[in-house]
Motif scaffolding. Structure first.
Motif, short mmCIF file in Angstrom:
data_model
loop_
_atom_site.label_atom_id
_atom_site.label_comp_id
_atom_site.label_asym_id
_atom_site.label_seq_id
_atom_site.Cartn_x
_atom_site.Cartn_y
_atom_site.Cartn_z
N ALA A 1 -0.18 12.52 1.64
CA ALA A 1 -1.26 12.65 0.65
C ALA A 1 -0.88 11.95 -0.66
N GLN A 2 0.37 12.09 -1.08
CA GLN A 2 0.83 11.42 -2.29
C GLN A 2 0.75 9.90 -2.14
N ALA A 3 1.21 9.40 -1.00
CA ALA A 3 1.19 7.95 -0.77
C ALA A 3 -0.23 7.41 -0.73
N VAL B 1 9.97 5.24 7.67
CA VAL B 1 10.80 5.77 6.59
C VAL B 1 10.26 7.13 6.14
N ARG B 2 8.97 7.21 5.90
CA ARG B 2 8.37 8.46 5.43
C ARG B 2 8.57 9.57 6.46
N ASN C 1 0.80 -1.22 0.00
CA ASN C 1 0.00 0.00 0.00
C ASN C 1 0.84 1.27 0.00
N GLU C 2 1.81 1.32 -0.90
CA GLU C 2 2.67 2.50 -1.06
C GLU C 2 3.41 2.85 0.23
N LEU D 1 7.36 21.69 8.34
CA LEU D 1 7.31 20.23 8.52
C LEU D 1 5.90 19.69 8.33
N ARG D 2 4.90 20.43 8.79
CA ARG D 2 3.52 19.98 8.63
C ARG D 2 3.14 19.91 7.15
N LYS D 3 3.57 20.89 6.38
CA LYS D 3 3.29 20.88 4.93
C LYS D 3 3.98 19.69 4.27
N ARG D 4 5.22 19.44 4.66
CA ARG D 4 5.96 18.31 4.09
C ARG D 4 5.30 16.99 4.46
N HIS D 5 4.88 16.86 5.71
CA HIS D 5 4.19 15.65 6.18
C HIS D 5 2.90 15.45 5.38
N THR D 6 2.13 16.50 5.27
CA THR D 6 0.86 16.42 4.54
C THR D 6 1.09 16.02 3.08
#
Length: 100
Positions: A81-83, A24-25, A14-15, A72-77
């Motif tokens: 979201a991509q995955a 990892v993410r 599941n990505e 960091l929140r934007k990067r996390h989102t």
């Protein structure tokens, strides 16, 4: 007994929306690992060490994405979201069944 090695986030279910994939993410989010590092072939000890680094990085934010600084929140989102979108495109069903 054979030691198991991580398949890598790009080969994970599941990505990479699994326990190890999230480690990892999150390492990518915090800059612990470069985005190009998939951790393919990593041993359990290496993944445990990465988990401990990621855990420590989350501590100041109470392990809540909503408490992350804006960048960091934007990067996390973005990364999650991509995955999630890719996993859904490949048929990932987010509904829980009786065995979940």
């Amino acid at each position: 007994m054979l030691e198991q090695h991580y398949v890598g986030i790009d080969q994970d279910e599941n990505e990479g929306l699994t326990h190890l994939g999230r480690i990892v993410r999150d390492a990518w989010v915090f800059g612990i690992l470069p985005d190009s590092e998939t951790c393919a072939g990593w041993s359990s000890a290496q993944m445990q060490s990465l988990y401990e680094k990621v855990y420590a990085a989350w501590e100041p934010y109470a392990h809540l994405p909503s408490r992350l600084p804006d960048e960091l929140r934007k990067r996390h989102t973005q990364l999650y979201a991509q995955a999630i979108a890719r996993a859904k495109e490949k048929g990932w069903d987010t509904e829980l069944d009786d065995e979940d």
